[in-house]
Design a protein around this motif. Sequence first.
Motif, PDB file in Angstrom:
ATOM      1  N   UNK A 264       8.671 -14.406 -10.453  1.00 50.52           N
ATOM      2  CA  UNK A 264       9.181 -13.831 -11.704  1.00 50.52           C
ATOM      3  C   UNK A 264       9.602 -12.368 -11.553  1.00 50.52           C
ATOM      4  N   UNK A 265       9.195 -11.704 -10.501  1.00 45.98           N
ATOM      5  CA  UNK A 265       9.477 -10.282 -10.355  1.00 45.98           C
ATOM      6  C   UNK A 265       9.649  -9.918  -8.887  1.00 45.98           C
ATOM      7  N   UNK A 266      10.390  -8.864  -8.647  1.00 50.34           N
ATOM      8  CA  UNK A 266      10.559  -8.369  -7.286  1.00 50.34           C
ATOM      9  C   UNK A 266       9.558  -7.264  -6.959  1.00 50.34           C
ATOM     10  N   UNK A 267       8.708  -6.939  -7.922  1.00 48.49           N
ATOM     11  CA  UNK A 267       7.721  -5.875  -7.739  1.00 48.49           C
ATOM     12  C   UNK A 267       6.332  -6.451  -7.968  1.00 48.49           C
ATOM     13  N   UNK A 268       5.412  -6.097  -7.082  1.00 53.05           N
ATOM     14  CA  UNK A 268       4.040  -6.585  -7.201  1.00 53.05           C
ATOM     15  C   UNK A 268       3.074  -5.430  -6.961  1.00 53.05           C
ATOM     16  N   UNK A 269       1.884  -5.482  -7.541  1.00 56.01           N
ATOM     17  CA  UNK A 269       0.911  -4.413  -7.303  1.00 56.01           C
ATOM     18  C   UNK A 269       0.387  -4.466  -5.871  1.00 56.01           C
ATOM     19  N   UNK A 270       0.026  -3.301  -5.361  1.00 60.39           N
ATOM     20  CA  UNK A 270      -0.533  -3.198  -4.014  1.00 60.39           C
ATOM     21  C   UNK A 270      -1.599  -2.107  -4.009  1.00 60.39           C
ATOM     22  N   UNK A 271      -2.371  -2.083  -2.945  1.00 62.95           N
ATOM     23  CA  UNK A 271      -3.416  -1.074  -2.782  1.00 62.95           C
ATOM     24  C   UNK A 271      -3.176  -0.283  -1.505  1.00 62.95           C
ATOM     25  N   UNK A 272      -3.657   0.944  -1.520  1.00 62.22           N
ATOM     26  CA  UNK A 272      -3.512   1.791  -0.341  1.00 62.22           C
ATOM     27  C   UNK A 272      -4.087   1.123   0.903  1.00 62.22           C
ATOM     28  N   UNK A 273      -5.179   0.397   0.741  1.00 61.65           N
ATOM     29  CA  UNK A 273      -5.808  -0.256   1.896  1.00 61.65           C
ATOM     30  C   UNK A 273      -4.865  -1.228   2.584  1.00 61.65           C
ATOM     31  N   UNK A 274      -3.954  -1.881   1.818  1.00 57.56           N
ATOM     32  CA  UNK A 274      -2.980  -2.785   2.432  1.00 57.56           C
ATOM     33  C   UNK A 274      -2.044  -2.027   3.355  1.00 57.56           C
ATOM     34  N   UNK A 275      -1.610  -0.852   2.916  1.00 63.50           N
ATOM     35  CA  UNK A 275      -0.706  -0.048   3.727  1.00 63.50           C
ATOM     36  C   UNK A 275      -1.432   0.437   4.982  1.00 63.50           C
ATOM     37  N   UNK A 276      -2.638   0.915   4.801  1.00 64.25           N
ATOM     38  CA  UNK A 276      -3.411   1.412   5.935  1.00 64.25           C
ATOM     39  C   UNK A 276      -3.663   0.310   6.951  1.00 64.25           C
ATOM     40  N   UNK A 277      -3.927  -0.895   6.490  1.00 67.54           N
ATOM     41  CA  UNK A 277      -4.146  -2.018   7.401  1.00 67.54           C
ATOM     42  C   UNK A 277      -2.870  -2.351   8.164  1.00 67.54           C
ATOM     43  N   UNK A 278      -1.740  -2.301   7.472  1.00 69.97           N
ATOM     44  CA  UNK A 278      -0.459  -2.613   8.104  1.00 69.97           C
ATOM     45  C   UNK A 278      -0.145  -1.652   9.234  1.00 69.97           C
ATOM     46  N   UNK A 279      -0.483  -0.379   9.058  1.00 66.38           N
ATOM     47  CA  UNK A 279      -0.099   0.649  10.033  1.00 66.38           C
ATOM     48  C   UNK A 279      -1.290   1.172  10.841  1.00 66.38           C
ATOM     49  N   UNK A 280      -2.334   0.386  10.915  1.00 69.42           N
ATOM     50  CA  UNK A 280      -3.540   0.862  11.606  1.00 69.42           C
ATOM     51  C   UNK A 280      -3.320   1.078  13.103  1.00 69.42           C
ATOM     52  N   UNK A 281      -2.356   0.397  13.705  1.00 68.88           N
ATOM     53  CA  UNK A 281      -2.100   0.557  15.135  1.00 68.88           C
ATOM     54  C   UNK A 281      -1.006   1.572  15.430  1.00 68.88           C
TER      55      UNK A 281
END
Length: 444
Positions: A264-281
């Motif tokens: 229904x939408x192109x925008x979804x809620x996210x958390x900082x922890x998701x970003x940190x996990x994505x770029x942890x390496x």
Amino acid sequence: MPGAVDTTERPVEIAIVGGGIIGLILGLGLIKRGIKVTIYEQARSLREIGAGVAFTANAVRCMGLIEPGIVKALREVATANGDADDPNDWLQWVDGFNQHFENPNEEKLLYKLYAGYRGFEGCHRAQFLDALVKIVPEAVVQFRKRLDTYTQSEEDDQVTLKFTDGTTATADALIGCDGIKSRVRQILLGEDNPASFPTYTHKFAFRGLIPMERAIAVLGDYKARNQHMHIGPKAHVLHFPVAGQTLMNFVAFVSDPQEWSHEATMVAPAKREEVEETFKSWGPTVRKITSLLPDELDKWAIFDSFDNPAPYYNQGLICLAGDAAHASAPHHGAGAGIGIEDALCLATLFEKAVQAIETRKTTKRKAISLVFDTFNSVRKERSQWLVDSSRGICDVYEWQNPECGDDAEKCFKEIEWRSHKIWNFDIDGMLQETQEGYDKRIIG
């Protein structure tokens, strides 16, 4: 024709569906050329969702040719790289992934490009829209008008718009500036046509705004106040200053093998922890930037028209412009700029059309339909190239281009020619092609 209405003596009246940045800029350009405009916006008020947007020098020049007040509005809210009194007009790409052990807290500068004087001016989308609203004449914009359908009448040479609230409106022509989910495009191309709808690029973006003082404390003054693109495998991070250097705009693009689950939408809620996990390496600088993000932020699905491009932008008295015609992924940062080129082309053509109508060289209907035919001819190739290249440049940034890989020299050559094709566009050549193309069609 019996019952036909003579529309020759009436001023040209244009309906624009969509009150975003491109819809307002086009409306201002047409109004300046003596054309009556009504902009129909489905929302309760004008607003642009999103965070930062940036404009190159060429895009700003187009704004000035459309209506000088647009440039003034931009400059009220735009932020240049570095020192506002001595802007840094270089765009920079750094290795955000590899740790360079000679100085692990620094990123290796891979390449940089000069974008021209004031060639990169960033702003918050909502702030720019607010500045544009101030110069739009009162009563031009009508709110809570969601388009349901339209009809073209050959009897009175007009378009009738029907809205979901049951009301109708008429105009001499309709221009759809209603964005990536354009209702005008759906009607024009057909609701069973795949080209009527955007598709998921299998990329999404984490987006947020970081207070500049926090960014400086962690990144240092130069890195925080100047645009940087941090590249690496299957992702890349961009930041640049907005809001008068008080905020740092952050966007992190991430590859996604799954389908977008939020239909229904192109925008979804996210958390900082998701970003940190994505770029942890990734390297320490990128990890520092992600630590500055608020606890709650958004992630944006990247859709575009690459898989099913519109085969044409016009039909009779109907035309598409901006994302409604050629929605591109944002990896070149040029979607809005290309839309502004569209607006300049259309404004120029309607000035010619008004002259043709007033001198009775042709009928109003034919004059307008030739505007849209010429626009389609002039703008389709370049705008579709941007859709294609935006996909391609993302692969370069994320080391997924099979010919470039992570070879810095090969990547730079791709970035350079593609960027220059956007930034160094021959505006005068486009205007000449536009005017000559229209004249030939009138004579023909």
